[in-house]
Design an enzyme around this catalytic site. Structure first.
Site, PDB file in Angstrom:
ATOM      1  N   HIS A 133      12.964   2.610 -37.622  1.00 59.31           N
ATOM      2  CA  HIS A 133      13.563   3.384 -38.706  1.00 59.31           C
ATOM      3  C   HIS A 133      13.759   2.445 -39.901  1.00 59.31           C
ATOM      4  O   HIS A 133      14.865   2.078 -40.256  1.00 59.31           O
ATOM      5  CB  HIS A 133      14.874   4.023 -38.259  1.00 59.31           C
ATOM      6  CG  HIS A 133      14.672   5.403 -37.712  1.00 59.31           C
ATOM      7  ND1 HIS A 133      14.254   6.448 -38.496  1.00 59.31           N
ATOM      8  CD2 HIS A 133      14.784   5.889 -36.463  1.00 59.31           C
ATOM      9  CE1 HIS A 133      14.139   7.544 -37.754  1.00 59.31           C
ATOM     10  NE2 HIS A 133      14.439   7.239 -36.516  1.00 59.31           N
ATOM     11  N   ASP A 138      17.119   7.422 -39.787  1.00 58.71           N
ATOM     12  CA  ASP A 138      18.085   7.555 -38.682  1.00 58.71           C
ATOM     13  C   ASP A 138      19.482   7.847 -39.223  1.00 58.71           C
ATOM     14  O   ASP A 138      20.216   8.682 -38.675  1.00 58.71           O
ATOM     15  CB  ASP A 138      18.081   6.281 -37.815  1.00 58.71           C
ATOM     16  CG  ASP A 138      18.252   4.995 -38.640  1.00 58.71           C
ATOM     17  OD1 ASP A 138      17.981   5.022 -39.856  1.00 58.71           O
ATOM     18  OD2 ASP A 138      18.656   3.967 -38.068  1.00 58.71           O
ATOM     19  N   TYR A 336       2.614  14.405 -52.408  1.00 59.24           N
ATOM     20  CA  TYR A 336       4.005  14.360 -52.886  1.00 59.24           C
ATOM     21  C   TYR A 336       4.079  14.773 -54.352  1.00 59.24           C
ATOM     22  O   TYR A 336       3.408  14.182 -55.194  1.00 59.24           O
ATOM     23  CB  TYR A 336       4.589  12.942 -52.788  1.00 59.24           C
ATOM     24  CG  TYR A 336       4.718  12.417 -51.387  1.00 59.24           C
ATOM     25  CD1 TYR A 336       5.892  12.605 -50.658  1.00 59.24           C
ATOM     26  CD2 TYR A 336       3.679  11.722 -50.792  1.00 59.24           C
ATOM     27  CE1 TYR A 336       6.016  12.124 -49.364  1.00 59.24           C
ATOM     28  CE2 TYR A 336       3.788  11.230 -49.497  1.00 59.24           C
ATOM     29  CZ  TYR A 336       4.951  11.438 -48.793  1.00 59.24           C
ATOM     30  OH  TYR A 336       5.067  10.958 -47.520  1.00 59.24           O
ATOM     31  N   GLU A 412      26.692   0.056 -42.031  1.00 58.25           N
ATOM     32  CA  GLU A 412      27.104   1.385 -41.543  1.00 58.25           C
ATOM     33  C   GLU A 412      28.369   1.925 -42.220  1.00 58.25           C
ATOM     34  O   GLU A 412      28.691   3.100 -42.061  1.00 58.25           O
ATOM     35  CB  GLU A 412      27.286   1.354 -40.023  1.00 58.25           C
ATOM     36  CG  GLU A 412      25.941   1.213 -39.297  1.00 58.25           C
ATOM     37  CD  GLU A 412      26.102   0.959 -37.808  1.00 58.25           C
ATOM     38  OE1 GLU A 412      27.150   0.407 -37.410  1.00 58.25           O
ATOM     39  OE2 GLU A 412      25.179   1.302 -37.049  1.00 58.25           O
TER      40      GLU A 412
END
Ligand SMILES: [Zn+2]
Ligand SMILES: [Zn+2]
Length: 436
Positions: A133, A138, A336, A412
């Protein structure tokens, strides 16, 4: 359109206002988001340790679907192969708001020293490689799962409907397959119910955790895939006059293409990039080959300029080839579109971003030459795509590994802000649209 109807109400969402009828909604959302933070981090670590490539996100999708079902939502699986679409109907009438997260990982071998680092390996383009990832999807899945939990807990007081898109294959489907946002839309994701707006976010290493960045209007480029095949005529390397040398023609085409942006594009108005990223032709020092294949990319922010650049590529490649007695075949695919943040919607939601992140933590950023297939959702309804900072504050930003690097890492502590951003954008849009 959205804004004229809500211009007056928008003023009530200004940063700093923490009293009034909405303050308790915001407080409840923040309390519930804080309560779900640990779970979001655990989900993220689990997904990070089990990355899956585009249109193959089977385990991730099952995790998402089970969670959304447990929250009591209507869940549709198998959209665009592995996508999950869920609907949360609030207890009060109001608009339909869509939230999108992408789920796919990349063929990158992780070099980050983490207990949950990916050990997954796969075959990619004939070579064994890791799966990682490396773009942070994720975290996107985990944050949207968290926002889904918070919003479902607030269902009774929710003035509207939330539609959740867990999307496969943002980085592109496997060669020869359809996939991603475009296929989700083709398979009805934007209907029953049809969202009025769509929000999404992307974590990135270019900004510090705790910050949000945004750009009204064209924010991310259209990314086109360019293929040029130059056909000459094979001959002995010692006697070039006996054939047509596609290597020399291809070289002239590469140089000719450089003049598009440098000589033809009004760069005071719009940036553009034309890159040849690969040349393949010939196999021996004394053979002039029949053919040279080139691949490249075109990046633009404006549809008219995009078409103009494509036209010039064809004219230059075909013209140079013809002048040399060769033939150039040009193929340009458009996987895209330009990611456009609806200017009025961006203006409307800016106070929400500022309130959620805090004073001085919302950055007006430059355009990004990278691309996003969120663009397809935002072509259908007004969209807002926000960048979430993911690098530990105080890090030397010149040494940070970018998204897609095997050394890409996420702080995080950014995830709670992501959950709050998705939740508050939804609540504020619904409240402004006339709910309570
Ligand atoms: Zn990416
Ligand atoms: Zn990405």
């Amino acid at each position: 359109m959205i804004v004229p109807r809500f211009a007056a109400l928008a003023a009530t969402l200004l940063f700093g206002q923490v009293s009034g009828p909405r303050a308790d909604v915001w407080l409840e959302a923040d309390t519930r988001a804080a309560a779900v933070e640990r779970k979001v981090i655990d989900w993220r670590r689990d997904i990070h340790a089990h990355p899956e490539l585009g249109s193959r996100e089977v385990r991730t999708a099952a995790l998402v679907a089970a969670h959304l079902r447990a929250l009591g939502m209507e869940v549709r699986e198998g959209v665009a192969h592995t996508g999950v679409v869920a609907v949360l109907r609030g207890g009060l009438p109001g608009p339909v708001v869509a939230l999108r997260a992408d789920m796919d990982a990349l063929p990158v071998t992780e070099e980050v020293d983490l207990p949950f680092a990916s050990k997954v390996r796969t075959l990619w383009a004939g070579k064994e490689t890791g799966v990682m990832h490396a773009c942070g999807h994720d975290t996107h899945v985990a944050m949207l799962m968290g926002a889904a939990e918070v919003l479902s807990q607030m269902r009774e007081r929710l003035p509207g409907t939330v539609k959740f898109f867990f999307q496969p294959a943002e980085e592109g489907p496997p060669p020869g397959e359809e996939g991603g946002a475009a296929l989700m839309i083709k398979q009805g994701a934007m209907e029953n119910p049809a969202p009025e707006v769509v929000f999404g976010l992307h974590i990135g290493s270019m900004h510090e955790a705790g910050t949000l960045a945004y750009r009204p209007g064209a924010a991310m480029a259209a990314a086109d895939v360019l293929r040029i095949s130059v056909k000459g005529q094979q001959t002995h390397g010692s006697a070039p006059w006996g054939g047509v040398d596609p290597i020399v023609v291809a070289s002239q085409i590469v140089l000719g293409l450089q003049t598009i942006v440098s000589r033809s594009v009004d760069i005071t108005k719009e940036p553009a990039v034309v890159t040849i990223g690969g040349i393949d032709g010939g196999n021996r020092f004394n053979i002039i080959p029949d053919k040279v294949d080139m691949v490249g990319t075109v990046r633009t922010f404006d549809e008219k300029l995009r078409d103009d650049v494509h036209r010039r590529i064809r004219t230059i490649a075909e013209g140079i080839a013809t002048a040399s007695g060769a033939v150039a075949e040009v193929q340009i695919d458009k996987p895209y579109g330009v990611t456009v943040n609806d200017p009025e919607l961006t203006q409307l939601m800016l106070p929400t971003l500022k309130r959620v992140a805090g004073e001085g933590k919302v950055i007006l950023r430059d355009r990004v030459m990278g691309a996003e297939d969120f663009s397809f959702f935002a072509q259908r309804v007004p969209g807002l795509f926000v960048f979430l900072g993911g690098t530990t504050p105080g890090t030397d930003m010149t040494k940070v590994a970018y998204n897609h690097s095997p050394r890409f890492r996420v702080d995080e502590s950014a995830l709670l802000l992501g959950v709050r951003t998705l939740t508050h954008l939804t609540l504020d849009y619904m409240i402004q649209a006339g709910g309570q």
